[in-house]
Design a protein around this motif. Structure first.
Motif, PDB file in Angstrom:
ATOM      1  N   ARG A  83      -1.591   0.894  -3.273  1.00 34.34           N
ATOM      2  CA  ARG A  83      -1.624  -0.087  -4.354  1.00 34.34           C
ATOM      3  C   ARG A  83      -1.512   0.638  -5.691  1.00 34.34           C
ATOM      4  O   ARG A  83      -2.452   1.318  -6.111  1.00 34.34           O
ATOM      5  CB  ARG A  83      -2.893  -0.926  -4.311  1.00 34.34           C
ATOM      6  CG  ARG A  83      -2.888  -2.008  -5.387  1.00 34.34           C
ATOM      7  CD  ARG A  83      -3.973  -3.027  -5.189  1.00 34.34           C
ATOM      8  NE  ARG A  83      -3.844  -4.092  -6.186  1.00 34.34           N
ATOM      9  CZ  ARG A  83      -4.653  -5.149  -6.232  1.00 34.34           C
ATOM     10  NH1 ARG A  83      -5.629  -5.276  -5.349  1.00 34.34           N
ATOM     11  NH2 ARG A  83      -4.458  -6.072  -7.149  1.00 34.34           N
ATOM     12  N   ASP A 131       1.586  -3.732  -9.430  1.00 33.74           N
ATOM     13  CA  ASP A 131       0.848  -4.902  -9.919  1.00 33.74           C
ATOM     14  C   ASP A 131       1.496  -5.430 -11.196  1.00 33.74           C
ATOM     15  O   ASP A 131       1.619  -6.645 -11.396  1.00 33.74           O
ATOM     16  CB  ASP A 131      -0.614  -4.533 -10.189  1.00 33.74           C
ATOM     17  CG  ASP A 131      -1.412  -4.278  -8.925  1.00 33.74           C
ATOM     18  OD1 ASP A 131      -0.951  -4.702  -7.839  1.00 33.74           O
ATOM     19  OD2 ASP A 131      -2.483  -3.649  -9.019  1.00 33.74           O
ATOM     20  N   TRP A 164       0.854  -1.184   0.000  1.00 36.51           N
ATOM     21  CA  TRP A 164       0.000   0.000   0.000  1.00 36.51           C
ATOM     22  C   TRP A 164       0.885   1.227   0.000  1.00 36.51           C
ATOM     23  O   TRP A 164       1.902   1.223   0.678  1.00 36.51           O
ATOM     24  CB  TRP A 164      -0.934   0.001   1.211  1.00 36.51           C
ATOM     25  CG  TRP A 164      -1.957   1.105   1.113  1.00 36.51           C
ATOM     26  CD1 TRP A 164      -1.912   2.354   1.663  1.00 36.51           C
ATOM     27  CD2 TRP A 164      -3.169   1.036   0.368  1.00 36.51           C
ATOM     28  NE1 TRP A 164      -3.003   3.082   1.316  1.00 36.51           N
ATOM     29  CE2 TRP A 164      -3.798   2.293   0.509  1.00 36.51           C
ATOM     30  CE3 TRP A 164      -3.772   0.057  -0.431  1.00 36.51           C
ATOM     31  CZ2 TRP A 164      -5.009   2.593  -0.103  1.00 36.51           C
ATOM     32  CZ3 TRP A 164      -4.978   0.351  -1.028  1.00 36.51           C
ATOM     33  CH2 TRP A 164      -5.599   1.591  -0.864  1.00 36.51           C
TER      34      TRP A 164
END
Length: 271
Positions: free
Chosen positions: A154, A159, A152
């Motif tokens: 995010r 990703d 975090w």
């Protein structure tokens, strides 16, 4: 710790070796230390710069600790660390986990930290570790499970980093989520009484967050991970630069948090 037929996802860029040199037996092999006794002979497979090996050597002294790595330059780095420690019961050699240059039943303990996740043939490697263990001897392995990695804020760049990392590891025939499979691999190799635990690694204080984020920014643009991602057509240089920018932005957020799970197994050679 790989044969030439394996391809190490991380490589040995300074950003990678620098992270490895932060490891210690007290933190990264804490699960193994209660099993160690003075006088044991110990083999550290894929020893890297040797900072874990030295802690293990202290735990088994006056027993011998031998560290091996497949990369000659890394072995030289470990020997430099040895000179700094002044330990006399530790040595480092070049060697492959698939063909250990030691006699059968010649060690009481074999240790491998973050090794099996990079191998195309982890069970074969575990069988070779089994071969050099004395009856009743201990194997201790620890690997991360990348699917457990959370952070975090995010950010889409992080990703994307995890997606690229998984894809590169898979292309290399390895398993980035190896942690969860360690016990199964050891049982298949012939070990008994497999004891499995897991430890959460967290980055939440300013120093560790900056080190982790900036290290991955360097690794995703300059290490073997970057080279392989481009070579395999899994990412472009622009993609990787964007991921690196994401890591640096994450590391400078006052809310930055990151965590993942390491799985560790202690198992025994049958008598």
């Amino acid at each position: 710790m790989t044969l030439p037929s394996d391809r190490y996802t991380h490589g040995h860029h300074a950003s990678v070796v620098g992270q490895h040199a932060r490891r210690t037996a007290e933190r990264d092999a804490a699960y193994l230390l209660p099993y160690l006794q003075p006088g044991m002979r110990l083999l550290d497979v894929g020893c890297g710069p040797g900072t874990i090996t030295s802690g293990l050597a202290r735990a088994v002294a006056p027993g011998e600790a031998v560290g091996i790595d497949v990369v000659p330059a890394v072995v030289e780095t470990a020997r430099g660390h040895l000179a700094e420690t002044g330990l006399t019961n530790m040595r480092f050699e070049e060697g492959s986990v698939y063909a250990l240059a030691f006699e059968d039943a010649s060690f009481a303990v074999v240790h491998a930290h973050q090794v099996l996740q990079h191998l195309a043939r982890p069970v074969e490697a575990a069988r070779e570790m089994l071969r050099v263990l004395r009856p009743g001897g201990i194997v201790a392995v620890r690997d991360a499970d990348y699917a457990t990695m959370i952070g975090w804020p995010r950010l889409p760049e992080l990703d994307r980093w995890l997606q690229v990392y998984h894809a590169v590891a898979a292309r290399n025939g390895a398993d980035a989520d190896a942690g969860r499979r360690l016990g199964a691999w050891l049982r298949e190799a012939g070990f008994e009484d497999v004891r499995t635990t897991a430890t959460a690694v967290t980055f939440a204080d300013r120093d560790s967050v900056l080190n982790w984020g900036d290290s991955w920014a360097d690794r995703v643009t300059h290490s073997s991970l970057a080279e392989q991602a481009v070579e395999y057509g899994l990412a472009t240089r622009d993609d990787l630069e964007a991921i690196a920018a994401g890591w640096r932005a994450w590391a400078r957020s006052e809310d930055a948090f990151f965590a993942y799970v390491n799985v560790e197994c202690v198992a025994f050679r049958p008598h």
